[in-house]
Design a protein around this motif. Structure first.
Motif, PDB file in Angstrom:
ATOM      1  N   LEU A  31      11.938  88.877  24.794  1.00 23.05           N
ATOM      2  CA  LEU A  31      12.406  90.270  24.013  1.00 23.05           C
ATOM      3  C   LEU A  31      10.925  90.427  22.695  1.00 23.05           C
ATOM      4  N   ALA A  32      10.773  91.626  22.663  1.00 25.06           N
ATOM      5  CA  ALA A  32       9.833  92.037  21.436  1.00 25.06           C
ATOM      6  C   ALA A  32      10.801  91.840  20.075  1.00 25.06           C
ATOM      7  N   VAL A  33      10.107  91.635  19.185  1.00 23.92           N
ATOM      8  CA  VAL A  33      10.778  91.501  17.888  1.00 23.92           C
ATOM      9  C   VAL A  33      11.558  92.749  17.520  1.00 23.92           C
ATOM     10  N   GLN A  56      19.120  94.755  18.571  1.00 21.34           N
ATOM     11  CA  GLN A  56      20.399  94.290  19.150  1.00 21.34           C
ATOM     12  C   GLN A  56      20.236  94.593  20.501  1.00 21.34           C
ATOM     13  N   ASP A  57      19.289  94.425  21.255  1.00 22.11           N
ATOM     14  CA  ASP A  57      19.123  94.639  22.796  1.00 22.11           C
ATOM     15  C   ASP A  57      20.553  94.208  23.466  1.00 22.11           C
ATOM     16  N   PRO A  58      20.993  94.746  24.444  1.00 20.90           N
ATOM     17  CA  PRO A  58      22.175  94.548  25.300  1.00 20.90           C
ATOM     18  C   PRO A  58      22.248  93.448  25.912  1.00 20.90           C
ATOM     19  N   VAL A  72      24.537  86.175  23.835  1.00 23.16           N
ATOM     20  CA  VAL A  72      24.097  85.117  22.646  1.00 23.16           C
ATOM     21  C   VAL A  72      24.824  85.506  21.320  1.00 23.16           C
ATOM     22  N   GLY A  73      25.126  87.064  21.448  1.00 23.77           N
ATOM     23  CA  GLY A  73      25.950  87.421  20.383  1.00 23.77           C
ATOM     24  C   GLY A  73      27.571  86.938  20.343  1.00 23.77           C
TER      25      GLY A  73
END
Length: 269
Positions: A190-192, A198-200, A205-206
């Protein structure tokens, strides 16, 4: 041990160059090859009283940082008093008229402070859980040893000197890595901006119960800091690292993969 004034420039008065301090440091390095050595515990205010701004690496002082400036000054003074009572500091008068003093300490105190101050590289692990935030600051030593400074949310600092292998395993246990949990089937780049948003795709990981941010800095290039992340929970562990193309890669890892990563993080300078 001869009297010393901390921070003096001349070699003669530099406690870190004292033969007794150097010999004790070498002895502790050798002993830690067999088992980890506990080098004592200190409070926030004692650490602040011992170290010197601009010379020692700043570390989190979670309790002390909650105080107002005047309260902090009083707390540090009490920290010095506590060190004196414990026999770790003695203030000897130099000039009764001017009120100047010379601060002296046993060799084991200077050995500990020297290992903190002169480490060629430092790794900071910041752990976030539902109970709050705490830290381990790791200082590289000779012969593949690391000095670990465990810092609790209450503001206590415990020092342990150990071989790199033992330090890596201790860091993994502290990070919640479970040897019995398989590697999650997860690999996302993913990009920063996507991570910050908080990409789905980061939902697995979350759900980790323990999130650890890891940073490494070399004393020769303090402006260059490398960052990574280690996240652990019932479903396993995940590592995050920045790729050469600027993307951040999140990948599920088993115990062996995490251990290899941490050992690389603790590589010698």
């Amino acid at each position: 041990m001869p009297d010393h004034t901390p921070g003096q420039a001349s070699d003669q008065d530099n406690p870190f160059l004292d033969p007794e301090v150097a010999s004790l440091t070498e002895e502790m390095i050798e002993e830690s090859a067999e088992e980890a050595l506990n080098l004592g515990s200190y409070s926030d205010e004692e650490i602040a009283a011992l170290v010197f701004e601009g010379q020692d690496r700043p570390v989190p002082l979670p309790w002390l940082d909650t105080l107002e400036p005047q309260e902090r000054e009083l707390a540090v003074a009490m920290g010095m008093r506590s060190l004196t009572v414990r026999g770790l500091v003695e203030a000897l008068p130099l000039d009764d008229v001017q009120g100047t003093i010379r601060q002296t300490s046993p060799a084991e105190v200077w050995a500990l402070l020297g290992m903190r101050r002169h480490a060629p590289s430092t790794v900071v692990a910041e752990r976030t859980t539902t109970l709050g935030t705490d830290w381990i600051v790791l200082y590289e030593q000779e012969q593949d040893r690391w000095l670990a400074e465990f810092i609790t949310v209450q503001g206590f600092h415990e020092f342990v000197l150990a071989a790199a292998e033992d330090t890596a395993l201790a860091l993994m246990a502290w990070s919640g890595v479970d040897a019995q949990t398989p590697a999650p089937d997860f690999d996302v780049r993913l990009a920063v901006e996507e991570v910050q948003g908080q990409d789905p795709r980061l939902e697995p990981v979350g759900q980790a119960l323990v999130a650890v941010t890891l940073s490494r800095m070399e004393s020769s290039a303090p402006e260059e800091v490398s960052f990574s992340g280690l996240y652990s929970g019932p479903e396993g562990s995940y590592l995050s690292r920045r790729e050469q193309d600027g993307l951040i890669r999140f990948r599920g890892e088993g115990f062996d993969g995490v251990e290899a990563f941490v050992r690389t993080l603790l590589r010698a300078s």
